[in-house]
Scaffold this active site. Structure first.
Site, mmCIF file in Angstrom:
data_model
loop_
_atom_site.group_PDB
_atom_site.id
_atom_site.type_symbol
_atom_site.label_atom_id
_atom_site.label_comp_id
_atom_site.label_asym_id
_atom_site.label_seq_id
_atom_site.Cartn_x
_atom_site.Cartn_y
_atom_site.Cartn_z
ATOM 1 N N ASN A 114 0.998 -1.505 -0.227
ATOM 2 C CA ASN A 114 0.192 -0.630 0.441
ATOM 3 C C ASN A 114 0.782 1.380 0.043
ATOM 4 O O ASN A 114 0.990 2.095 -0.324
ATOM 5 C CB ASN A 114 -0.810 -0.369 1.391
ATOM 6 C CG ASN A 114 -0.382 0.304 2.248
ATOM 7 O OD1 ASN A 114 0.501 -0.404 2.565
ATOM 8 N ND2 ASN A 114 -0.546 0.401 3.469
ATOM 9 N N GLY A 117 1.762 -5.817 7.391
ATOM 10 C CA GLY A 117 1.088 -6.762 6.501
ATOM 11 C C GLY A 117 -0.349 -7.302 6.955
ATOM 12 O O GLY A 117 -0.589 -6.934 8.257
ATOM 13 N N SER A 118 -0.789 -8.265 6.680
ATOM 14 C CA SER A 118 -2.077 -8.818 7.512
ATOM 15 C C SER A 118 -1.388 -9.918 8.777
ATOM 16 O O SER A 118 -0.684 -9.999 8.781
ATOM 17 C CB SER A 118 -2.634 -9.461 5.816
ATOM 18 O OG SER A 118 -1.182 -11.091 5.888
ATOM 19 N N GLN A 119 -2.871 -9.485 9.687
ATOM 20 C CA GLN A 119 -3.021 -10.913 10.886
ATOM 21 C C GLN A 119 -2.802 -12.106 10.560
ATOM 22 O O GLN A 119 -2.134 -12.939 11.100
ATOM 23 C CB GLN A 119 -4.504 -10.548 11.125
ATOM 24 C CG GLN A 119 -4.116 -11.616 12.799
ATOM 25 C CD GLN A 119 -5.097 -11.523 13.469
ATOM 26 O OE1 GLN A 119 -6.046 -11.274 12.421
ATOM 27 N NE2 GLN A 119 -5.436 -12.308 14.502
ATOM 28 N N PRO A 120 -3.169 -12.648 9.235
ATOM 29 C CA PRO A 120 -2.731 -14.282 8.836
ATOM 30 C C PRO A 120 -1.502 -14.327 8.140
ATOM 31 O O PRO A 120 -1.168 -15.339 9.042
ATOM 32 C CB PRO A 120 -3.762 -14.567 8.142
ATOM 33 C CG PRO A 120 -5.012 -13.631 7.606
ATOM 34 C CD PRO A 120 -4.328 -12.127 8.409
ATOM 35 N N THR A 121 -0.803 -13.927 7.990
ATOM 36 C CA THR A 121 0.098 -13.599 7.344
ATOM 37 C C THR A 121 1.741 -13.615 8.623
ATOM 38 O O THR A 121 2.333 -14.217 8.645
ATOM 39 C CB THR A 121 0.849 -12.871 6.165
ATOM 40 O OG1 THR A 121 -0.001 -12.517 5.439
ATOM 41 C CG2 THR A 121 2.726 -12.564 6.154
ATOM 42 N N ALA A 122 1.364 -12.919 9.812
ATOM 43 C CA ALA A 122 1.965 -12.513 10.777
ATOM 44 C C ALA A 122 1.953 -13.731 11.285
ATOM 45 O O ALA A 122 2.329 -13.840 12.618
ATOM 46 C CB ALA A 122 0.934 -11.503 11.364
ATOM 47 N N GLU A 158 3.423 -5.413 12.754
ATOM 48 C CA GLU A 158 2.738 -4.151 12.250
ATOM 49 C C GLU A 158 1.894 -4.633 11.293
ATOM 50 O O GLU A 158 1.619 -4.831 10.451
ATOM 51 C CB GLU A 158 3.210 -2.898 11.877
ATOM 52 C CG GLU A 158 2.900 -1.653 12.382
ATOM 53 C CD GLU A 158 1.349 -1.731 11.105
ATOM 54 O OE1 GLU A 158 0.254 -1.310 11.562
ATOM 55 O OE2 GLU A 158 1.831 -1.145 10.109
ATOM 56 N N CYS A 211 -2.892 1.068 6.554
ATOM 57 C CA CYS A 211 -4.234 0.840 8.145
ATOM 58 C C CYS A 211 -4.514 1.270 8.970
ATOM 59 O O CYS A 211 -5.199 1.224 9.570
ATOM 60 C CB CYS A 211 -2.512 -0.163 8.406
ATOM 61 S SG CYS A 211 -1.231 1.013 9.058
ATOM 62 N N GLU A 236 7.398 0.963 16.755
ATOM 63 C CA GLU A 236 8.432 1.305 16.051
ATOM 64 C C GLU A 236 8.278 2.631 16.562
ATOM 65 O O GLU A 236 7.158 3.151 15.987
ATOM 66 C CB GLU A 236 7.340 1.366 14.325
ATOM 67 C CG GLU A 236 7.809 0.177 14.054
ATOM 68 C CD GLU A 236 7.466 -0.252 12.559
ATOM 69 O OE1 GLU A 236 7.789 -1.179 11.877
ATOM 70 O OE2 GLU A 236 5.925 0.264 12.102
#
Length: 487
Positions: A155, A231-236, A253, A287, A468
């Site tokens: 993004n 990025g996204s929660q599933p990737t995290a 984040e 975000c 951060e």
């Protein structure tokens, strides 16, 4: 490098050299839906080569003084600024955002990221205590961690990549970065500036490709002790699983479902113009964007009428149109996902007051296949709706009424996310009171997206782990060591 049929073909940057890849991924221009670029489809082999390069570069780079590293970051910032227009045009074409936004936000902030950390690295202090009764002095030092694995999203491509690279190398680490395969061009362009800026080979390595191939190889590599991911929660969740056996340092984040709370004493003029921007800036693909608007009942009708009118004025156009407020969404898949939420809202009995399915979008013939969508406002929607619970990440916002302060705080907090919130009121006591009770890492009052980079950035709950910023990034990208000297 230029490829066949006029396509731009990118190469990985490893050990100070551009290296071709055996296979490539098509990358699309979001404003036309046409393939215009080919991105390396890298994997374990390329990640392993990057680890070797980063390992070899670490001893010399980590032993450089903060002053020396600061000078390198400042030169890189200057070079990037000199090419600002070229980078802005490239970012716009690659991501779909307007050139105006890339020119005024993305690239200037990327420049500032390097300058900010070039400065902040010179101003950290360590701790020291004495134990005279045993003749000892204790002090702390902070050491670079080693190889930092950096995974950035599509993004705000260069903006968020440099937000990670700058503190990582300022503190003496070497890095392996994986930009999104959807938006890789400006990262590749930046690599061309590194040698001229004085960044030694192997200090910054960029490996392009997908999450399952490059991301997983990087996250699971035993010689990469630190991962910073946006990025996204599933990737995290996947990153957490893969990194757990190695006890890696993680900064995650993630997303948000950010509320705006508008009390009856809000300055309506400022509130409406800012909330339109906070809902639809960058196509709603930030975000921090507002996706739930709670308005006190006494001003609900007035706000809704004026907000819909202002949203209709938020022009959608081709990215090169200087009068456009919004460009194209990132991909066809993402556009279809965003539209699916609006369809589900309608089946639940909600009303769409403007935008998708209500108003007509006018585009040039060449851009008819682009991934464009009008700013969309939904009302008469329940808090339990997926549109009020899940991150849509597009130009869609929901407006609902509330009665009391206590009620709206409870409703605003009733999601799994906790990244950001905005509060609109002229009552200073209420502003402080509500801000403290909101479960969000950032709360803006009577404004939006005004950032002080010295202070912590990050979310609560499912919006992430860690923070951060000047001090927080310094601590994340270093390991603290306590040294005791008996005298």
């Amino acid at each position: 490098m230029a490829g066949t049929k006029g396509l731009l073909v990118l190469e990985n940057f490893i050990g100070g050299k551009f290296l071709p890849c055996n296979s490539y991924i098509d990358s699309y221009d979001p404003s036309t839906g046409e393939v215009y670029c080919r991105v390396p489809n890298s994997g374990k082999e390329e990640v392993e080569a990057a680890v070797k390069a980063a390992t070899a570069a670490f001893p010399a780079w980590s032993s450089q003084s903060p002053q020396k590293r600061s000078q390198v970051l400042l030169r890189l910032a200057d070079l990037l600024e000199q090419s600002l227009e070229e980078f802005a045009q490239a970012e716009s074409k690659d991501q779909g955002k307007t050139v105006t936004l890339a020119r005024t936000m993305d690239i200037p902030r990327s420049v500032h990221n390097f300058r900010f950390f070039a400065s902040s690295i010179l101003h950290h202090t360590s701790e020291c205590t004495q134990m005279d009764h045993v003749g000892c002095m204790h002090y702390t030092v902070r050491m670079p961690v080693g190889i930092a694995g950096l995974i950035s999203p599509w993004n705000l491509p260069l903006y968020l990549l440099t937000w990670k690279i700058a503190p990582a190398i300022a503190t003496g680490n070497t890095v392996i970065a994986k930009p999104s395969e959807l938006t890789s061009v400006t990262a590749w362009m930046m690599c061309k500036l590194l040698d001229k800026a004085g960044v030694p080979p192997g200090v910054v390595n960029i490996v392009f490709g997908t999450g399952p191939r490059v991301g997983e190889a990087l996250v699971s590599h035993p010689e990469v002790p630190l991962i910073s991911f946006t990025g996204s929660q599933p990737t995290a969740e996947r990153i957490t699983q893969l990194s757990a056996p190695h006890c890696k340092k993680l900064s995650l984040e993630l997303g948000g479902k950010n509320p705006a709370i508008i009390f009856e004493d809000a300055n309506m003029e400022e509130c409406i113009s800012t909330t339109v921007r906070s809902s639809f800036a960058n196509q709603g693909e930030i975000c921090l964007c507002t996706s739930r608007i709670f308005v006190q009942k006494s001003v609900y009708s007035e706000f809704l009428k004026r907000f819909v009118e202002a949203s209709r004025m938020w022009k959608v156009g081709i990215p090169s149109d200087s009068s456009a407020s919004m460009g194209a969404l990132i991909s066809k898949t993402h556009l279809e996902k965003v539209r699916s939420y609006i369809k589900r809202a309608r089946t639940e009995g909600a009303h769409v007051l403007c935008g998708e399915g209500v108003d007509t979008l006018h585009l040039p013939a060449r851009n008819q296949a682009g991934y464009f969508m009008l700013p969309t406002v939904i009302t008469d929607i329940k808090d339990e709706s997926c549109c009020m619970k899940e991150e849509i990440f597009g130009p869609v916002t929901c407006v609902v009424p509330f009665d009391s302060e206590e009620e709206v705080i409870e409703r605003a907090n009733n999601v799994k996310y906790g990244l950001a919130a905005t509060v609109w009121s002229s009552d200073v006591g209420r502003v402080h009171r509500v801000a403290k009770k909101l479960q969000a890492g950032l709360v803006w009052t009577n404004c939006w997206l005004i950032r002080e980079l010295n202070l912590p950035f990050g979310g609560m709950k499912s919006s992430g782990v860690g923070r951060e910023g000047a001090k927080d990034s310094y601590e994340f990208f270093t390991e603290v060591k306590t040294i005791t000297v008996k005298h």
